[in-house]
Design a protein around this motif. Structure first.
Motif, mmCIF file in Angstrom:
data_model
loop_
_atom_site.group_PDB
_atom_site.id
_atom_site.type_symbol
_atom_site.label_atom_id
_atom_site.label_comp_id
_atom_site.label_asym_id
_atom_site.label_seq_id
_atom_site.Cartn_x
_atom_site.Cartn_y
_atom_site.Cartn_z
ATOM 1 N N HIS A 84 41.425 50.007 27.044
ATOM 2 C CA HIS A 84 41.756 48.599 27.276
ATOM 3 C C HIS A 84 43.262 48.374 27.180
ATOM 4 N N ASN A 86 45.731 44.718 27.466
ATOM 5 C CA ASN A 86 45.875 43.285 27.751
ATOM 6 C C ASN A 86 46.829 43.028 28.917
ATOM 7 N N GLU A 89 44.942 43.816 32.149
ATOM 8 C CA GLU A 89 43.945 42.770 32.375
ATOM 9 C C GLU A 89 44.613 41.496 32.889
ATOM 10 N N ALA A 90 45.761 41.150 32.326
ATOM 11 C CA ALA A 90 46.477 39.945 32.764
ATOM 12 C C ALA A 90 46.905 40.063 34.221
ATOM 13 N N VAL A 92 45.629 42.139 36.660
ATOM 14 C CA VAL A 92 44.537 42.252 37.635
ATOM 15 C C VAL A 92 43.729 40.967 37.739
ATOM 16 N N TRP A 93 43.907 40.017 36.817
ATOM 17 C CA TRP A 93 43.203 38.746 36.926
ATOM 18 C C TRP A 93 44.110 37.611 37.367
ATOM 19 N N ILE A 94 45.289 37.507 36.802
ATOM 20 C CA ILE A 94 46.153 36.367 37.107
ATOM 21 C C ILE A 94 46.648 36.394 38.545
ATOM 22 N N PRO A 96 45.349 37.895 41.374
ATOM 23 C CA PRO A 96 44.321 37.488 42.346
ATOM 24 C C PRO A 96 43.966 36.004 42.261
ATOM 25 N N ILE A 97 43.934 35.445 41.046
ATOM 26 C CA ILE A 97 43.625 34.017 40.910
ATOM 27 C C ILE A 97 44.682 33.170 41.620
#
Length: 312
Positions: A84, A86, A89-90, A92-94, A96-97
């Protein structure tokens, strides 16, 4: 030391290919001559750039990771129990959003702005054209001018054109790439399209939906005149050369023909388009109440007669 000329020769060798590819953009959707087509081009470029914001980094990272973690690189960090991060994760999510949110806003705005049923904003009176897709030709009816043409369309530049579109044959697709997007023409149904030309010229129109043997020749010219006076002269030319397009003439025109030449007609029958539109509901003539509805029902029944096809 001799200079290596292979890169230079390669560039010269590729130049005709690049030139040919760029030339292919002329006359198509990437060479707009109308406001609708220009807005659609802008939408295509915007959507492509937003998607490339993901695609290009993924491609670069694929090669980068493959190089960094190759078997021969003994300095690469080996962490088999890592699970994992952070930071990752930030990212690959932020990202695309953000991209999807931008696309959502663009889609919402352009869906309403480029709605083919939405009349164009203009201080000039639009020209009304009724379009009938046939086997394998296009019939254009100008109800306000009492004329009709086959495989030729004309209008002044900077003047909106309101199209009502149907088919008297298989499903087709009406498309003038440099002026705007395509829309389907279907028997027994009416679709609408609103276009405008910002520059004078002759633009290629076509069917973009396969409809049988003569599909490849189902093309027409859309002529945007420089001035209204030139358009009026074209109208007078059609009236002078045109033949009467009554029910009998229409039935003869409806016979399948390939690579049909341009033809001009006068329009004594103002109900022709509506009769073509309703001919597949001719059994409902009993619902006609007014005199106009009875005349339309009679014309519709007449058009339902199958035109004779010559044996080959």
């Amino acid at each position: 030391m001799m200079r290596n000329s292979r890169p230079t020769r390669l560039l010269w060798g590729l130049s005709p290919v690049v030139t040919a590819l760029l030339t292919g953009c002329q006359g198509g959707i990437l060479d707009p001559k109308g406001q609708v087509a220009a807005d659609e081009k802008s939408l295509i470029i915007t959507a492509t750039v937003l998607m490339l914001l993901v695609v290009i980094p993924v491609i670069v990272m694929t090669f980068l990771f493959a190089w960094k973690y190759r078997a021969s690189n003994k300095d690469a960090i080996y962490t088999p129990k890592w699970s994992h991060s952070n930071k990752i994760e930030a990212v690959v999510w932020i990202i695309p959003i953000i991209i999807v949110s931008c696309l959502a806003v663009v889609t919402w705005n352009t869906t309403h702005k480029l709605d083919p049923y939405r009349p164009l904003d203009s201080d000039k009176k639009p020209i009304n054209v009724q379009v009938v897709a046939m086997n394998w030709k296009w019939l254009f009816i100008y109800p306000d001018l009492n004329i009709a043409t086959v495989n030729q369309l004309a209008f002044p530049k900077n003047v909106p054109v309101n199209f009502r579109i149907t088919s008297d044959a298989a499903m087709n697709s009406f498309f003038i790439p440099q002026l705007g997007g395509q829309i389907y023409a279907m028997a027994g149904m009416e679709t609408k399209l609103h276009l405008i030309a910002n520059e004078a010229g002759t633009y290629k129109g076509m069917s973009s939906n396969y409809s049988g043997a003569g599909f490849s020749g189902m093309k027409f010219n859309a002529i945007a005149t420089e001035t209204p006076e030139q358009f009026d002269a074209w109208v007078q030319k059609v009236r002078a050369a045109g033949k009467s397009l009554n029910a009998d003439a229409y039935l003869a025109l409806a016979k399948p023909s390939e690579n049909n030449p341009v033809a001009f007609y006068t329009m004594p029958e103002p109900r022709l388009f509506d009769a073509v539109l309703h001919k597949y509901m001719a059994g409902r003539q009993s619902l006609a109440a007014t005199d106009d509805e009875l005349k339309l029902a009679a014309l519709t029944k007449r058009l339902c007669e199958t035109p004779a096809v010559k044996e080959q």
